[in-house]
Design a protein around this motif. Structure first.
Motif, mmCIF file in Angstrom:
data_model
loop_
_atom_site.group_PDB
_atom_site.id
_atom_site.type_symbol
_atom_site.label_atom_id
_atom_site.label_comp_id
_atom_site.label_asym_id
_atom_site.label_seq_id
_atom_site.Cartn_x
_atom_site.Cartn_y
_atom_site.Cartn_z
ATOM 1 N N MET A 159 -2.380 -3.954 4.722
ATOM 2 C CA MET A 159 -1.774 -3.603 3.549
ATOM 3 C C MET A 159 -1.796 -2.214 3.372
ATOM 4 S SD MET A 159 -2.545 -5.846 -0.056
ATOM 5 C CE MET A 159 -3.727 -7.097 0.706
ATOM 6 N N ASN A 160 -0.678 -1.569 3.144
ATOM 7 C CA ASN A 160 -0.380 -0.197 2.872
ATOM 8 C C ASN A 160 -0.967 0.451 1.290
ATOM 9 O OD1 ASN A 160 0.329 0.331 5.751
ATOM 10 N ND2 ASN A 160 2.354 -0.056 5.126
ATOM 11 N N TYR A 161 -0.816 -0.454 0.593
ATOM 12 C CA TYR A 161 -0.893 -0.141 -1.121
ATOM 13 C C TYR A 161 -1.914 -1.054 -1.561
ATOM 14 C CZ TYR A 161 3.793 1.738 0.002
ATOM 15 O OH TYR A 161 4.714 2.639 0.770
ATOM 16 N N THR A 162 -2.479 -0.507 -2.560
ATOM 17 C CA THR A 162 -3.561 -1.128 -3.448
ATOM 18 C C THR A 162 -3.541 -0.879 -5.080
ATOM 19 O OG1 THR A 162 -5.211 0.514 -3.087
ATOM 20 C CG2 THR A 162 -5.419 -0.832 -1.428
ATOM 21 N N PHE A 163 -4.459 -1.523 -5.596
ATOM 22 C CA PHE A 163 -4.131 -1.513 -6.927
ATOM 23 C C PHE A 163 -4.467 -0.196 -7.580
ATOM 24 C CE2 PHE A 163 -6.534 -0.943 -11.133
ATOM 25 C CZ PHE A 163 -5.766 -1.595 -11.862
ATOM 26 N N VAL B 2 3.305 1.370 -10.700
ATOM 27 C CA VAL B 2 2.025 1.522 -10.303
ATOM 28 C C VAL B 2 1.777 0.004 -9.718
ATOM 29 C CG1 VAL B 2 -0.283 1.713 -11.143
ATOM 30 C CG2 VAL B 2 1.538 3.271 -12.111
ATOM 31 N N VAL B 3 0.939 0.034 -8.831
ATOM 32 C CA VAL B 3 0.732 -1.347 -8.125
ATOM 33 C C VAL B 3 -0.587 -1.896 -9.171
ATOM 34 C CG1 VAL B 3 -0.345 -2.612 -6.085
ATOM 35 C CG2 VAL B 3 1.363 -0.573 -5.907
ATOM 36 N N VAL B 4 -0.315 -3.101 -9.501
ATOM 37 C CA VAL B 4 -1.066 -3.857 -10.182
ATOM 38 C C VAL B 4 -1.724 -5.078 -9.705
ATOM 39 C CG1 VAL B 4 -0.276 -3.031 -12.715
ATOM 40 C CG2 VAL B 4 0.613 -5.181 -11.523
ATOM 41 N N LYS B 5 -1.071 -5.625 -8.583
ATOM 42 C CA LYS B 5 -1.667 -6.540 -7.986
ATOM 43 C C LYS B 5 -1.159 -6.830 -6.615
ATOM 44 C CE LYS B 5 -2.040 -11.833 -8.063
ATOM 45 N NZ LYS B 5 -1.746 -13.067 -8.938
ATOM 46 N N SER B 6 -1.857 -7.141 -5.528
ATOM 47 C CA SER B 6 -1.398 -7.083 -4.207
ATOM 48 C C SER B 6 -1.796 -8.479 -3.605
ATOM 49 C CB SER B 6 -1.923 -6.142 -3.316
ATOM 50 O OG SER B 6 -1.498 -4.713 -3.811
ATOM 51 N N TRP B 7 -1.158 -8.965 -2.941
ATOM 52 C CA TRP B 7 -1.465 -10.407 -2.241
ATOM 53 C C TRP B 7 -0.680 -10.554 -1.078
ATOM 54 C CZ3 TRP B 7 2.581 -14.142 -3.098
ATOM 55 C CH2 TRP B 7 3.614 -13.700 -4.247
ATOM 56 N N VAL B 8 -1.208 -11.411 -0.237
ATOM 57 C CA VAL B 8 -0.866 -11.914 1.084
ATOM 58 C C VAL B 8 -0.495 -13.473 1.189
ATOM 59 C CG1 VAL B 8 -1.236 -12.013 3.592
ATOM 60 C CG2 VAL B 8 -1.923 -10.193 2.344
ATOM 61 N N HIS B 9 0.549 -13.855 1.686
ATOM 62 C CA HIS B 9 0.650 -15.302 1.465
ATOM 63 C C HIS B 9 -0.062 -15.655 3.077
ATOM 64 C CE1 HIS B 9 3.256 -16.542 -1.469
ATOM 65 N NE2 HIS B 9 3.886 -15.428 -1.383
ATOM 66 N N TYR C 219 3.933 -11.352 5.167
ATOM 67 C CA TYR C 219 4.518 -11.609 3.663
ATOM 68 C C TYR C 219 3.578 -11.115 2.647
ATOM 69 C CZ TYR C 219 7.452 -14.945 6.233
ATOM 70 O OH TYR C 219 8.441 -15.249 6.961
ATOM 71 N N ILE C 220 3.212 -9.639 2.766
ATOM 72 C CA ILE C 220 2.609 -8.844 1.922
ATOM 73 C C ILE C 220 3.597 -8.568 0.512
ATOM 74 C CG2 ILE C 220 1.339 -6.809 1.531
ATOM 75 C CD1 ILE C 220 0.764 -6.893 4.224
ATOM 76 N N LYS C 221 3.006 -9.027 -0.568
ATOM 77 C CA LYS C 221 3.859 -8.669 -1.503
ATOM 78 C C LYS C 221 2.919 -7.876 -2.998
ATOM 79 C CE LYS C 221 7.461 -12.051 -1.255
ATOM 80 N NZ LYS C 221 8.355 -12.979 -1.840
ATOM 81 N N TYR D 280 7.516 -6.756 -5.571
ATOM 82 C CA TYR D 280 8.339 -6.086 -4.584
ATOM 83 C C TYR D 280 7.615 -6.285 -3.170
ATOM 84 C CZ TYR D 280 10.494 -3.445 -8.112
ATOM 85 O OH TYR D 280 11.340 -2.900 -9.104
ATOM 86 N N LYS D 281 8.342 -6.287 -2.063
ATOM 87 C CA LYS D 281 7.823 -6.545 -0.618
ATOM 88 C C LYS D 281 7.377 -5.170 -0.265
ATOM 89 C CE LYS D 281 10.927 -10.141 0.768
ATOM 90 N NZ LYS D 281 11.947 -10.729 1.776
ATOM 91 N N GLU D 282 6.288 -4.903 0.542
ATOM 92 C CA GLU D 282 5.756 -3.735 1.054
ATOM 93 C C GLU D 282 6.894 -2.676 1.643
ATOM 94 O OE1 GLU D 282 2.459 -2.993 3.873
ATOM 95 O OE2 GLU D 282 1.546 -3.413 1.798
ATOM 96 N N LYS D 283 7.963 -3.443 2.358
ATOM 97 C CA LYS D 283 8.969 -2.386 2.988
ATOM 98 C C LYS D 283 9.887 -2.006 2.009
ATOM 99 C CE LYS D 283 12.204 -6.252 3.693
ATOM 100 N NZ LYS D 283 13.515 -5.794 3.332
#
Length: 76
Positions: A1-5, A18-25, A30-32, A46-49
């Motif tokens: 994961m490139n981004y965090t809260f 501003v990123v408020v939640k990150s999760w991986v399927h 499939y990081i969103k 948003y997708k990381e890409k």
């Protein structure tokens, strides 16, 4: 994961969020991220890409700042 809260990011070309939640399927590709976007006054997914790290400090990116952002991401 490139981004965090709490990371400040650029989405949809010139909007700041501003990123408020990150999760991986189940599959790590499939990081969103859920991002609060001030322009919409809501949280969007948003997708990381589809995100870039924010490099300047204004509400919106001018054409010059958008160019600086692209160059910084590409390491120029």
């Amino acid at each position: 994961m490139n981004y965090t809260f709490g990371d400040i990011v650029v989405v949809e070309g010139n909007l700041i969020g501003v990123v408020v939640k990150s999760w991986v399927h189940y599959d790590p590709k499939y990081i969103k991220h859920e991002v609060y976007v001030r322009e919409f006054n809501s949280i969007k997914e948003y997708k990381e890409k589809d995100m870039q790290r924010y490099m300047v400090r204004h509400k919106y990116l001018s054409d010059e700042e958008a160019e600086y952002q692209r160059n910084a991401i590409l390491g120029r």
